[in-house]
Motif scaffolding. Structure first.
Motif, PDB file in Angstrom:
ATOM      1  N   ILE A  36     -76.581 -39.721  71.325  1.00  0.00           N
ATOM      2  CA  ILE A  36     -75.814 -39.453  70.109  1.00  0.00           C
ATOM      3  C   ILE A  36     -76.418 -40.246  68.967  1.00  0.00           C
ATOM      4  O   ILE A  36     -76.665 -39.724  67.882  1.00  0.00           O
ATOM      5  CB  ILE A  36     -74.334 -39.830  70.302  1.00  0.00           C
ATOM      6  N   PHE A  37     -76.663 -41.536  69.216  1.00  0.00           N
ATOM      7  CA  PHE A  37     -77.390 -42.379  68.263  1.00  0.00           C
ATOM      8  C   PHE A  37     -77.914 -43.597  69.007  1.00  0.00           C
ATOM      9  O   PHE A  37     -77.476 -43.904  70.121  1.00  0.00           O
ATOM     10  CB  PHE A  37     -76.493 -42.807  67.090  1.00  0.00           C
ATOM     11  N   SER A  38     -78.853 -44.273  68.400  1.00  0.00           N
ATOM     12  CA  SER A  38     -79.409 -45.483  69.006  1.00  0.00           C
ATOM     13  C   SER A  38     -79.704 -46.509  67.927  1.00  0.00           C
ATOM     14  O   SER A  38     -80.044 -46.165  66.791  1.00  0.00           O
ATOM     15  CB  SER A  38     -80.693 -45.166  69.788  1.00  0.00           C
ATOM     16  N   ILE A  39     -79.534 -47.783  68.303  1.00  0.00           N
ATOM     17  CA  ILE A  39     -79.881 -48.905  67.430  1.00  0.00           C
ATOM     18  C   ILE A  39     -80.783 -49.823  68.242  1.00  0.00           C
ATOM     19  O   ILE A  39     -80.323 -50.541  69.127  1.00  0.00           O
ATOM     20  CB  ILE A  39     -78.633 -49.668  66.951  1.00  0.00           C
ATOM     21  N   GLY A  40     -82.064 -49.785  67.961  1.00  0.00           N
ATOM     22  CA  GLY A  40     -83.018 -50.545  68.763  1.00  0.00           C
ATOM     23  C   GLY A  40     -83.039 -50.016  70.188  1.00  0.00           C
ATOM     24  O   GLY A  40     -83.189 -48.817  70.418  1.00  0.00           O
ATOM     25  N   SER A  41     -82.847 -50.911  71.143  1.00  0.00           N
ATOM     26  CA  SER A  41     -82.837 -50.499  72.548  1.00  0.00           C
ATOM     27  C   SER A  41     -81.449 -50.039  73.008  1.00  0.00           C
ATOM     28  O   SER A  41     -81.300 -49.517  74.118  1.00  0.00           O
ATOM     29  CB  SER A  41     -83.294 -51.664  73.451  1.00  0.00           C
ATOM     30  N   PHE A  42     -80.443 -50.216  72.146  1.00  0.00           N
ATOM     31  CA  PHE A  42     -79.080 -49.819  72.492  1.00  0.00           C
ATOM     32  C   PHE A  42     -78.841 -48.382  72.045  1.00  0.00           C
ATOM     33  O   PHE A  42     -79.168 -48.001  70.921  1.00  0.00           O
ATOM     34  CB  PHE A  42     -78.064 -50.740  71.813  1.00  0.00           C
ATOM     35  N   SER A  43     -78.254 -47.584  72.937  1.00  0.00           N
ATOM     36  CA  SER A  43     -77.990 -46.192  72.587  1.00  0.00           C
ATOM     37  C   SER A  43     -76.670 -45.728  73.206  1.00  0.00           C
ATOM     38  O   SER A  43     -76.238 -46.237  74.239  1.00  0.00           O
ATOM     39  CB  SER A  43     -79.127 -45.281  73.063  1.00  0.00           C
ATOM     40  N   ILE A  44     -76.050 -44.785  72.538  1.00  0.00           N
ATOM     41  CA  ILE A  44     -74.858 -44.121  73.057  1.00  0.00           C
ATOM     42  C   ILE A  44     -75.266 -42.706  73.434  1.00  0.00           C
ATOM     43  O   ILE A  44     -75.801 -41.962  72.603  1.00  0.00           O
ATOM     44  CB  ILE A  44     -73.724 -44.076  72.013  1.00  0.00           C
ATOM     45  N   ARG A  45     -75.023 -42.341  74.683  1.00  0.00           N
ATOM     46  CA  ARG A  45     -75.429 -41.040  75.180  1.00  0.00           C
ATOM     47  C   ARG A  45     -74.210 -40.138  75.406  1.00  0.00           C
ATOM     48  O   ARG A  45     -73.106 -40.616  75.692  1.00  0.00           O
ATOM     49  CB  ARG A  45     -76.224 -41.183  76.486  1.00  0.00           C
ATOM     50  N   TRP A  46     -74.437 -38.840  75.296  1.00  0.00           N
ATOM     51  CA  TRP A  46     -73.372 -37.874  75.518  1.00  0.00           C
ATOM     52  C   TRP A  46     -72.774 -38.015  76.918  1.00  0.00           C
ATOM     53  O   TRP A  46     -71.561 -37.916  77.097  1.00  0.00           O
ATOM     54  CB  TRP A  46     -73.903 -36.455  75.325  1.00  0.00           C
ATOM     55  N   TYR A  47     -73.647 -38.244  77.910  1.00  0.00           N
ATOM     56  CA  TYR A  47     -73.164 -38.331  79.283  1.00  0.00           C
ATOM     57  C   TYR A  47     -72.167 -39.475  79.440  1.00  0.00           C
ATOM     58  O   TYR A  47     -71.095 -39.308  80.025  1.00  0.00           O
ATOM     59  CB  TYR A  47     -74.329 -38.517  80.253  1.00  0.00           C
ATOM     60  N   GLY A  48     -72.525 -40.639  78.934  1.00  0.00           N
ATOM     61  CA  GLY A  48     -71.644 -41.801  79.043  1.00  0.00           C
ATOM     62  C   GLY A  48     -70.327 -41.585  78.322  1.00  0.00           C
ATOM     63  O   GLY A  48     -69.259 -41.964  78.821  1.00  0.00           O
ATOM     64  N   LEU A  49     -70.385 -40.964  77.137  1.00  0.00           N
ATOM     65  CA  LEU A  49     -69.174 -40.704  76.371  1.00  0.00           C
ATOM     66  C   LEU A  49     -68.261 -39.729  77.110  1.00  0.00           C
ATOM     67  O   LEU A  49     -67.046 -39.947  77.204  1.00  0.00           O
ATOM     68  CB  LEU A  49     -69.548 -40.130  75.003  1.00  0.00           C
TER      69      LEU A  49
END
Length: 281
Positions: free
Chosen positions: A13-26
């Protein structure tokens, strides 16, 4: 070539550096959150205190993840389980098996029911409503990840998964979508059955329908899916189909049991004093 759908969705969905939010996790987390609200509604309608829900939610989260992870390695990558068993609980949690999740959930709910002195079949019958919805969310997460793809098809609803570099050449069955729709329909069906009789729903009925529906359709849909691991190519039926057979048979057992005992009193608690303490009012 006939018409097809280009599936070009970014798993992130979006990422900041190495951190990301993914559709699967959400979507995975949403399954638990929405399920908790459904169970809250059920508890209120049947007159139970919602304080019982906190430990139930925790039980579901832990047993689902551990069961799904352990099941994946046990059924699909046993050599990894033998070499590094801690990988089961080590992030990232890549690789989840629905059959393992089912086993983990049933074991976890058995422990929960014993500790709260709740009838095991009562709580499982209600939980499967939320599990069916969670199954829909998870398969949609698989779709967003462009994983667990189907076999090549000429049907106009075939998907070309541009983010899955192993399967980008031809349109394929959106098998994830097939299972997601099946789980959503099941969730609505189970909720409708429960809503008609609530506390008088024959115990074991919803569990039986759930097991027959989910794993019966899973057996059939597997014919439209690519095998997940190489050794399945040598089998007449893949691992998902083999594991689905005992699940369906177990569902038949619970369905027959519930129909035979439909006229009996459907007790929620196994201890009268505990029931009184956990009733609203």
């Amino acid at each position: 070539m006939f018409g097809y759908i280009i599936w070009d969705v970014n798993p992130e969905i979006f990422s900041i550096g190495s951190f990301s939010i993914r559709w699967y996790g959400l979507l995975f987390a949403s399954g638990f959150l929405v399920g908790q609200r459904i169970m809250s509604h059920i508890f209120r309608k049947e007159g139970l205190k919602e304080t019982l829900l906190d430990s139930l939610l925790l039980t579901m989260v832990i047993t689902t993840v551990i069961g799904a992870r352990f099941g994946h390695f046990l059924f699909y990558e046993p050599e990894v389980l033998l070499k590094n068993p801690l990988q089961v609980i080590t992030p990232p949690f890549a690789g989840l098996a629905s059959h393992g999740a089912a086993i983990g959930i049933l074991l976890g709910l058995f422990i929960y029911a014993r500790s709260k002195k709740i009838n095991f079949l009562w709580v499982v019958d209600r939980i499967v409503i939320t599990v069916a919805l969670a199954g829909c969310f998870i398969r949609m997460g698989n779709l967003m990840n462009s994983e667990i793809v189907g076999k090549v098809t000429t049907m106009p609803w075939g998907f070309v998964f541009t983010h899955n570099f192993e399967f980008t050449q031809y349109p394929r069955h959106p098998a994830q979508l097939y299972e997601a729709i099946a789980c959503l329909v099941l969730c609505l069906l189970l909720f409708w059955i429960w809503n008609k009789r609530k506390a008088q729903t024959p115990q074991g009925l919803l569990l039986g329908i759930f097991l027959i529906w989910v794993f019966g359709l899973r057996f059939g849909i597997e014919f439209f899916k690519e095998n997940q691991v190489a050794f399945e190519n040598e089998l007449t039926f893949n691992m998902g189909q083999i594991l689905s057979v005992p699940a369906v048979l177990l569902g038949v057992f619970f369905l027959v049991y519930s129909l035979k005992n439909k006229d009996k009193e459907q007790k929620i608690f196994t201890d009268a004093s505990v029931e009184e303490a956990n009733r609203i009012g």
